[in-house]
Design an enzyme around this catalytic site. Structure first.
Site, PDB file in Angstrom:
ATOM      1  N   TYR B  68      13.998 -23.119 -13.288  1.00 14.05           N
ATOM      2  CA  TYR B  68      14.956 -22.792 -11.803  1.00 14.05           C
ATOM      3  C   TYR B  68      16.557 -23.646 -11.803  1.00 14.05           C
ATOM      4  O   TYR B  68      17.194 -22.597 -12.024  1.00 14.05           O
ATOM      5  CB  TYR B  68      14.266 -24.334 -10.493  1.00 14.05           C
ATOM      6  CG  TYR B  68      14.756 -24.159  -9.339  1.00 14.05           C
ATOM      7  CD1 TYR B  68      14.472 -22.591  -8.731  1.00 14.05           C
ATOM      8  CD2 TYR B  68      14.507 -25.339  -9.040  1.00 14.05           C
ATOM      9  CE1 TYR B  68      14.575 -22.352  -6.857  1.00 14.05           C
ATOM     10  CE2 TYR B  68      15.204 -25.090  -6.948  1.00 14.05           C
ATOM     11  CZ  TYR B  68      14.921 -23.439  -6.804  1.00 14.05           C
ATOM     12  OH  TYR B  68      15.098 -23.886  -5.011  1.00 14.05           O
ATOM     13  N   LYS B 123     -11.227  -9.196  -2.599  1.00 14.70           N
ATOM     14  CA  LYS B 123     -10.541  -7.831  -3.277  1.00 14.70           C
ATOM     15  C   LYS B 123      -8.786  -8.541  -4.572  1.00 14.70           C
ATOM     16  O   LYS B 123      -8.878  -8.111  -5.694  1.00 14.70           O
ATOM     17  CB  LYS B 123      -8.889  -6.776  -2.437  1.00 14.70           C
ATOM     18  CG  LYS B 123      -9.094  -5.659  -2.681  1.00 14.70           C
ATOM     19  CD  LYS B 123      -9.755  -5.168  -3.011  1.00 14.70           C
ATOM     20  CE  LYS B 123      -9.146  -3.490  -3.535  1.00 14.70           C
ATOM     21  NZ  LYS B 123     -10.533  -1.902  -2.977  1.00 14.70           N
ATOM     22  N   GLU B 165      -5.260  -2.183   2.818  1.00 13.72           N
ATOM     23  CA  GLU B 165      -6.617  -2.238   2.730  1.00 13.72           C
ATOM     24  C   GLU B 165      -6.957  -2.416   3.602  1.00 13.72           C
ATOM     25  O   GLU B 165      -6.756  -2.841   5.302  1.00 13.72           O
ATOM     26  CB  GLU B 165      -7.084  -3.383   1.548  1.00 13.72           C
ATOM     27  CG  GLU B 165      -8.009  -3.971   1.815  1.00 13.72           C
ATOM     28  CD  GLU B 165      -9.444  -2.681   0.181  1.00 13.72           C
ATOM     29  OE1 GLU B 165      -8.101  -2.894  -0.532  1.00 13.72           O
ATOM     30  OE2 GLU B 165     -10.394  -3.061   0.442  1.00 13.72           O
ATOM     31  N   ASP B 166      -8.609  -1.264   4.148  1.00 15.87           N
ATOM     32  CA  ASP B 166      -9.539  -1.841   5.569  1.00 15.87           C
ATOM     33  C   ASP B 166      -8.131  -1.225   6.965  1.00 15.87           C
ATOM     34  O   ASP B 166      -8.206  -2.402   7.820  1.00 15.87           O
ATOM     35  CB  ASP B 166     -10.033  -2.874   5.972  1.00 15.87           C
ATOM     36  CG  ASP B 166     -10.877  -3.563   4.436  1.00 15.87           C
ATOM     37  OD1 ASP B 166     -11.455  -2.270   4.351  1.00 15.87           O
ATOM     38  OD2 ASP B 166     -11.493  -4.354   5.037  1.00 15.87           O
ATOM     39  N   ASP B 191      -9.569   2.690   0.770  1.00 14.55           N
ATOM     40  CA  ASP B 191     -10.572   3.675   1.590  1.00 14.55           C
ATOM     41  C   ASP B 191     -10.542   4.701   1.254  1.00 14.55           C
ATOM     42  O   ASP B 191     -11.003   6.017   1.311  1.00 14.55           O
ATOM     43  CB  ASP B 191     -10.272   2.895   3.052  1.00 14.55           C
ATOM     44  CG  ASP B 191     -10.569   1.219   3.025  1.00 14.55           C
ATOM     45  OD1 ASP B 191     -11.403   0.833   2.474  1.00 14.55           O
ATOM     46  OD2 ASP B 191      -9.453   0.653   3.132  1.00 14.55           O
ATOM     47  N   ALA B 227     -12.248   8.467   3.428  1.00 18.64           N
ATOM     48  CA  ALA B 227     -11.850   9.453   2.040  1.00 18.64           C
ATOM     49  C   ALA B 227     -12.220  10.737   2.284  1.00 18.64           C
ATOM     50  O   ALA B 227     -11.597  11.220   0.657  1.00 18.64           O
ATOM     51  CB  ALA B 227     -13.410   8.460   1.832  1.00 18.64           C
ATOM     52  N   ASN B 327     -22.729   3.423   3.507  1.00 20.74           N
ATOM     53  CA  ASN B 327     -23.020   1.611   2.707  1.00 20.74           C
ATOM     54  C   ASN B 327     -23.071   0.960   4.033  1.00 20.74           C
ATOM     55  O   ASN B 327     -22.513   0.700   5.456  1.00 20.74           O
ATOM     56  CB  ASN B 327     -22.121   0.391   2.029  1.00 20.74           C
ATOM     57  CG  ASN B 327     -22.319   1.277   0.497  1.00 20.74           C
ATOM     58  OD1 ASN B 327     -23.074   1.223  -0.088  1.00 20.74           O
ATOM     59  ND2 ASN B 327     -21.352   0.909  -0.616  1.00 20.74           N
ATOM     60  N   ASN B 358     -15.228   1.925  -5.583  1.00 20.32           N
ATOM     61  CA  ASN B 358     -13.794   2.024  -5.936  1.00 20.32           C
ATOM     62  C   ASN B 358     -13.720   1.002  -6.511  1.00 20.32           C
ATOM     63  O   ASN B 358     -12.183   0.675  -7.197  1.00 20.32           O
ATOM     64  CB  ASN B 358     -13.153   2.424  -4.718  1.00 20.32           C
ATOM     65  CG  ASN B 358     -13.550   1.340  -3.947  1.00 20.32           C
ATOM     66  OD1 ASN B 358     -14.879   0.316  -3.614  1.00 20.32           O
ATOM     67  ND2 ASN B 358     -13.567   1.747  -2.467  1.00 20.32           N
TER      68      ASN B 358
END
Lengths: 181, 478
Positions: B68, B123, B165-166, B191, B227, B327, B358
């Site tokens: 630092y 994830k 994501e999502d 995705d 997808a 799924n 994936n």
């Protein structure tokens, strides 16, 4: 001035290159074209619906479209041009343009050619056809005495807006709406 | 659940479902519920799945003069003079943001950023454990795609890559495209790209197995979401004739004159453009008419049983390839598809052979782009990953039951990472150019280190052992 009660609009899919050979054959529409023109006109009005809830398509739009087109075909002030495809789409109406010449009581030029609808099926977009239709209908309006050409479409239709701006059009009249229901 | 018990092919299945779910499905539901309860218990016990850990020695507080201020100021000056040094003098090179707005999480839908956090933590754990990647879960509350884009752009200086994501389709396409344009680091939407890469890898091997070539293929994609739209694009890049490819969604076969085309032009231009390019025969109708004579079905639709029926498969070409990737319930059960003549069947589930997953892709892809300090991740890189994944399965011997490597074949991961890094170098996207072997060794070391780290923390009891599951029914807390 462009206070038409059937807000027109335009689906040409944006920028078009000025190709020398457009993949269509343009001709004045005939009475026998009406059954083929109605679904195209309705597709355009349903596209307009995407832009504003006050452009919601009526349940009887089908019948209205038929009456309107028949009226246009009989009216010397109106122009309806049908675009036929080529190759496997020969003799099939793949698009159209509808316009009318209106009197301008207060302004010069005194006659205004209003493009109410231009529609092309998706496969015919972005190939210079829209540009060609615009050129042809402008010439036809001029031949009927119009000294200015205007186009009506939903204010939120940016694709149409860009199309016309690119070709020297500018907004001159605005129509604002508020629901009374 | 064992494959044999998953879906007994029986005439009575339809009628049974109407009254009560078949035994197999009932027990499957019970199993899912049990996982859910246990997951909540463990989440309450561990209170999060990842934490930050120092990676430098701290011998005494005096060392902070190096880590630092004042020492660190010189590091900052160097980076200011030469911004790419941020990849060498900080942890940026190995740090990825997992960004979501929580608008389409797993099968849960639009649950928002807070509820998405446990998924993003999971994830991040996969990123670290499988890829050696430091991934930070960042669910964000944003009102519009533009704000999403601006937020991610603003945080990019801290990261070597972005994993989206999502995010709901179709807004995910515009967000990914725009961020890939704006940022100088790889931006990936799992995705879209992860699933598509795994699908393409499986398909490449399925073609090999059934003696087909991409050029002569007729393919039907069921589902036109994140997808499949990317899978279609990748297949066309690989030489699939777009005219011989058809997308099918809830409204039936996508074609250039479908009624909703103008709506798609405005709201989903990606799907619109594919509608113009694909389905050269101009087929109309439903899935059944699309599948007649098709070689391949790639189904990535909403999970609903019997979406694809055996007569559909029977109407396909000889030895058809069927991927049922929904799924948790695939569009058709594998044994049903096989009895109907499918030569190769893949699903999204780990309890059947040939899982299109994936997790086989993203940890290794990021390992590769991060090791190369890549500036972006174009489709060529995605395809390099897919091809390497396919080769990974082929090295161990291809069969109708071994189309893709499983998660138990981790030796393929560093190979994918090295292929990705090599391709980034070849395309001139790498800030760091190493040889294939150097990238491979680096990836192996980084991936192995994570496993050692997790085990070492457990041995030292810094990670507490997993508490026993309480006996059921649960005693009431006092």
């Amino acid at each position: 001035m462009t206070a038409s009660n059937e807000s027109g609009a335009h689906a040409m899919g944006g920028a078009a290159s000025d190709g020398p050979s457009v993949p269509i054959h343009l001709r004045p529409a005939r009475e026998t074209d009406v059954p083929a023109l109605v679904p195209l006109l309705l597709r355009l009005k349903r596209l307009n619906e995407e832009f504003d809830p006050l452009l919601k398509v009526r349940d009887d739009a089908d019948e209205q479209a038929r009456l309107l087109l028949r009226g246009n075909l009989a009216d010397p002030k109106s122009i309806v041009l049908a675009a036929e495809g080529v190759g496997p789409d020969r003799d099939k109406v793949v698009g159209f343009v509808r316009a009318v010449v209106r009197e301008r009581p207060f302004y010069v030029p005194e006659q205004e050619g209003v493009i109410l609808d231009i529609y092309l099926l998706p496969l015919y977009r972005r190939r210079g056809v829209g540009e060609y239709l615009l050129r042809e209908v402008s010439a036809a309006l001029k031949a009927k005495g119009a000294g200015v050409v205007t186009a009506e479409f939903p204010a939120q239709n940016e694709i149409a807006s860009r199309f016309y701006l690119k070709r020297g059009f500018r907004p001159i009249t605005a129509i604002h709406a508020r629901s009374l229901l | 659940m064992a494959e044999s018990s998953a879906a007994p092919v029986s005439v009575g299945r339809e009628t049974r479902r109407r009254s009560a779910p078949p035994a197999a499905e009932r027990s499957e539901q019970q199993e899912t519920d049990a996982f859910g309860r246990r997951s909540v218990e463990l989440s309450a016990f561990y209170q999060g799945k990842i934490e930050t850990v120092p990676k430098v020695p701290v011998r005494s507080l005096r060392d902070f003069a190096l880590w630092y201020t004042p020492g660190v100021a010189e590091v900052s000056r160097r980076i200011r003079a030469s911004p790419d040094l941020s990849f060498d003098l900080t942890g940026r090179w190995n740090t990825v943001a997992i960004v979501t707005d929580g608008s389409r999480v797993l099968g849960l839908g639009d649950i928002g950023p807070r509820a998405a956090l446990p998924v993003m933590e999971g994830k991040a754990l996969l990123f670290k454990f499988l890829g050696g990647v430091d991934a930070i879960p960042i669910p964000i509350q944003v009102g519009s795609p533009d704000r999403f884009i601006a937020t991610v752009e603003a945080m990019a200086p801290a990261f070597g890559g972005i994993n989206l994501e999502d995010i709901a389709s179709p807004k995910c396409f515009g967000i990914l495209e725009e961020l890939q344009k704006r940022l100088e680091i790889p931006v990936w939407h799992d995705d879209q790209l992860g699933t598509a890469a795994a699908t393409v890898a499986g398909l490449l091997n399925a073609l090999e197995l059934t003696g087909r070539s991409m050029r002569e293929l007729r393919t039907v994609l069921l589902g036109a979401g994140a997808a499949n739209l990317v899978t279609a694009r990748l297949l066309i890049t690989l030489g699939h004739d777009p005219h011989r490819l058809a997308l099918v969604d809830q409204r039936g076969i996508l074609h250039a004159e479908r009624e909703d085309m103008d709506e798609l032009m405005l709201h989903n231009p990606w799907k619109y453009r594919l509608a113009l390019r694909t389905n050269g025969a101009g087929r109309t109708g439903d899935l059944a008419s699309a599948l007649v004579g098709a070689d391949v079905l790639l189904a990535a639709s909403t999970p609903r049983p019997d979406t694809v029926r055996s007569e559909h498969v029977r109407s396909m070409a000889r030895d058809p390839i069927v991927f049922a990737l929904a799924n948790p319930v695939p569009e058709i059960w594998p044994d049903v598809a096989r009895s109907a003549g499918a030569a190769v069947v893949a699903t999204g589930r780990s309890d059947f052979p040939n899982q299109v997953n994936n997790s086989l892709v993203f940890p290794a892809v990021f390992r590769g782009v991060l090791d190369a300090r890549a500036r972006s991740i174009p489709d060529e890189v995605v395809l390099a990953a897919a091809k390497e994944l396919a080769r990974g399965a082929a090295r161990k011997g291809l069969s109708a039951h071994h189309l893709l490597p499983t998660m138990e074949e981790p030796e393929v991961f560093p190979e994918i990472a090295a292929a990705v890094a090599d391709t980034s170098v070849r395309l001139g996207l790498a800030r760091r150019r190493l040889s294939h072997d150097e990238f491979l060794e680096r990836a192996k070391a980084m991936m192995a280190r994570s496993g050692r780290l997790v085990r070492a923390l457990a041995r030292a009891r810094l990670t507490p052992a997993m508490p026993r599951a309480p006996a059921r029914p649960r005693p009431r807390p006092r």
